[in-house]
Design a protein around this motif. Structure first.
Motif, PDB file in Angstrom:
ATOM      1  N   ARG A   9       0.686  -1.417   0.058  1.00 56.30           N
ATOM      2  CA  ARG A   9       0.186   0.039   0.143  1.00 56.30           C
ATOM      3  C   ARG A   9       1.007   1.283  -0.071  1.00 56.30           C
ATOM      4  O   ARG A   9       0.571   2.305   0.598  1.00 56.30           O
ATOM      5  N   PHE A  10       2.009   1.174  -0.944  1.00 57.27           N
ATOM      6  CA  PHE A  10       2.876   2.360  -0.809  1.00 57.27           C
ATOM      7  C   PHE A  10       3.456   2.561   0.495  1.00 57.27           C
ATOM      8  O   PHE A  10       4.019   3.745   0.566  1.00 57.27           O
ATOM      9  N   GLN A  11       3.628   1.888   1.218  1.00 59.01           N
ATOM     10  CA  GLN A  11       4.606   1.808   2.423  1.00 59.01           C
ATOM     11  C   GLN A  11       5.730   1.106   2.322  1.00 59.01           C
ATOM     12  O   GLN A  11       5.795  -0.035   2.186  1.00 59.01           O
ATOM     13  N   PHE A  12       6.950   1.785   2.132  1.00 57.71           N
ATOM     14  CA  PHE A  12       8.117   0.956   1.538  1.00 57.71           C
ATOM     15  C   PHE A  12       8.951   0.429   2.727  1.00 57.71           C
ATOM     16  O   PHE A  12       9.131   1.107   3.667  1.00 57.71           O
ATOM     17  N   GLN A  13       9.443  -0.682   2.520  1.00 57.35           N
ATOM     18  CA  GLN A  13      10.397  -1.263   3.440  1.00 57.35           C
ATOM     19  C   GLN A  13      11.329  -1.693   2.771  1.00 57.35           C
ATOM     20  O   GLN A  13      11.180  -2.574   1.755  1.00 57.35           O
ATOM     21  N   PRO A  14      12.746  -1.621   3.262  1.00 57.69           N
ATOM     22  CA  PRO A  14      13.830  -2.148   2.482  1.00 57.69           C
ATOM     23  C   PRO A  14      13.852  -3.975   2.485  1.00 57.69           C
ATOM     24  O   PRO A  14      13.305  -4.289   3.501  1.00 57.69           O
ATOM     25  N   ASP A  24      13.264   0.555 -13.610  1.00 54.66           N
ATOM     26  CA  ASP A  24      11.924   1.109 -14.500  1.00 54.66           C
ATOM     27  C   ASP A  24      10.763   0.308 -14.392  1.00 54.66           C
ATOM     28  O   ASP A  24       9.840   0.359 -15.250  1.00 54.66           O
ATOM     29  N   GLY A  25      10.975  -0.566 -13.166  1.00 57.83           N
ATOM     30  CA  GLY A  25       9.774  -1.639 -13.045  1.00 57.83           C
ATOM     31  C   GLY A  25       9.604  -2.108 -11.775  1.00 57.83           C
ATOM     32  O   GLY A  25      10.110  -1.441 -10.968  1.00 57.83           O
ATOM     33  N   CYS A  26       9.015  -3.291 -11.533  1.00 56.07           N
ATOM     34  CA  CYS A  26       8.788  -4.051 -10.372  1.00 56.07           C
ATOM     35  C   CYS A  26       9.041  -5.295 -10.520  1.00 56.07           C
ATOM     36  O   CYS A  26       9.041  -5.732 -11.670  1.00 56.07           O
ATOM     37  N   SER A  38      16.393   2.658  -5.192  1.00 54.79           N
ATOM     38  CA  SER A  38      16.855   3.866  -5.911  1.00 54.79           C
ATOM     39  C   SER A  38      15.946   4.647  -6.466  1.00 54.79           C
ATOM     40  O   SER A  38      15.964   6.048  -6.925  1.00 54.79           O
ATOM     41  N   SER A  39      14.692   4.320  -6.934  1.00 55.86           N
ATOM     42  CA  SER A  39      13.406   4.933  -7.583  1.00 55.86           C
ATOM     43  C   SER A  39      12.531   5.408  -6.821  1.00 55.86           C
ATOM     44  O   SER A  39      11.588   6.033  -7.391  1.00 55.86           O
ATOM     45  N   ARG A  40      12.744   5.023  -5.467  1.00 59.08           N
ATOM     46  CA  ARG A  40      11.356   5.438  -4.564  1.00 59.08           C
ATOM     47  C   ARG A  40      11.121   6.883  -4.464  1.00 59.08           C
ATOM     48  O   ARG A  40      10.072   6.946  -4.664  1.00 59.08           O
ATOM     49  N   ASP A  41      12.129   7.599  -4.360  1.00 61.66           N
ATOM     50  CA  ASP A  41      11.692   8.832  -4.301  1.00 61.66           C
ATOM     51  C   ASP A  41      11.904   9.632  -5.698  1.00 61.66           C
ATOM     52  O   ASP A  41      11.539  10.913  -6.011  1.00 61.66           O
ATOM     53  N   LYS A  42      12.099   9.149  -6.783  1.00 62.99           N
ATOM     54  CA  LYS A  42      11.888   9.685  -8.273  1.00 62.99           C
ATOM     55  C   LYS A  42      10.368   9.819  -8.745  1.00 62.99           C
ATOM     56  O   LYS A  42      10.073  10.486  -9.610  1.00 62.99           O
ATOM     57  N   LEU A  43       9.401   8.843  -8.164  1.00 60.34           N
ATOM     58  CA  LEU A  43       8.052   8.719  -8.835  1.00 60.34           C
ATOM     59  C   LEU A  43       7.020   8.958  -7.684  1.00 60.34           C
ATOM     60  O   LEU A  43       7.184   8.537  -6.558  1.00 60.34           O
TER      61      LEU A  43
END
Length: 201
Positions: A9-14, A24-26, A38-43
């Motif tokens: 739910r867009f709560q990010f955990q390493p 550019d994907g998942c 590395s893309s977490r804060d880009k989009l």
């Protein structure tokens, strides 16, 4: 190599363990979405949506077509590869007369040759799978992009890819910037061109 994080739910955990993933994907891990840290804060979450949708289309709808398409392309080429020496032998162009020794036992040259050749046919098939597979992967992923763009906002999708391209120039024009990067992915530039072409009609 992209460090990954788990998105719930867009709560990010390493992730506790390292694994390779695209910028550019998942990836999908069970019912979880794995995306590059590395893309977490880009989009924004809204910009992630079409990238995730494209991967879902590829995994759930196009992956089986990819396998079937590869099978259709590889089998005829492998059959030709196997048949050619047999035809040359029957025509007398390839001389397989006489005896040889295999593992200490007398063996007809023809038998020894075709045993060895069948092994090279397997290698040939594996090479074809890699060469054609990566190319076919790129085509299927571009198709997945087009389908995702038709279901979601084209502008948001393009914005997301443009941001990724600016943030990671190494994948802007090349689909695989290093050997550790996941293979068979089109460059960001190709993805942008594909979406623009697919939605211009």
């Amino acid at each position: 190599m992209a460090r990954l994080f788990r998105a719930h739910r867009f709560q990010f955990q390493p992730l506790e363990q390292a694994c390779d993933g695209p910028y550019d994907g998942c990836l999908f891990w069970g019912n979880q979405i794995i995306m590059p840290e590395s893309s977490r804060d880009k989009l924004t979450p809204e910009e992630w949506a079409p990238l995730i949708a494209s991967e879902l289309v590829y995994q759930r709808k196009l992956l089986e077509k990819r396998r079937l398409g590869l099978l259709i392309r590889i089998l005829p080429l492998t059959a030709v590869y196997v048949i050619i020496p047999a035809v040359l032998w029957q025509l007398g162009i390839l001389n397989l007369q006489g005896m040889t020794t295999v593992r200490g036992a007398p063996t007809p040259v023809s038998v020894a040759f075709f045993e060895l050749y069948s092994g090279t046919a397997l290698i040939f098939t594996m090479i074809l799978y890699d060469v054609l597979g990566f190319r076919f992967n790129r085509q299927m992923r571009l198709k997945a992009d087009a389908i995702a763009a038709s279901m979601m906002s084209k502008a948001v999708f393009l914005s997301a890819l443009e941001k990724i391209g600016r943030a990671f120039p190494s994948i802007l024009t090349r689909g695989r910037p290093s050997l550790t990067y996941p293979p068979g992915r089109p460059s960001v530039e190709k993805r942008i061109e594909g979406i623009q072409a697919a939605t211009s009609f």
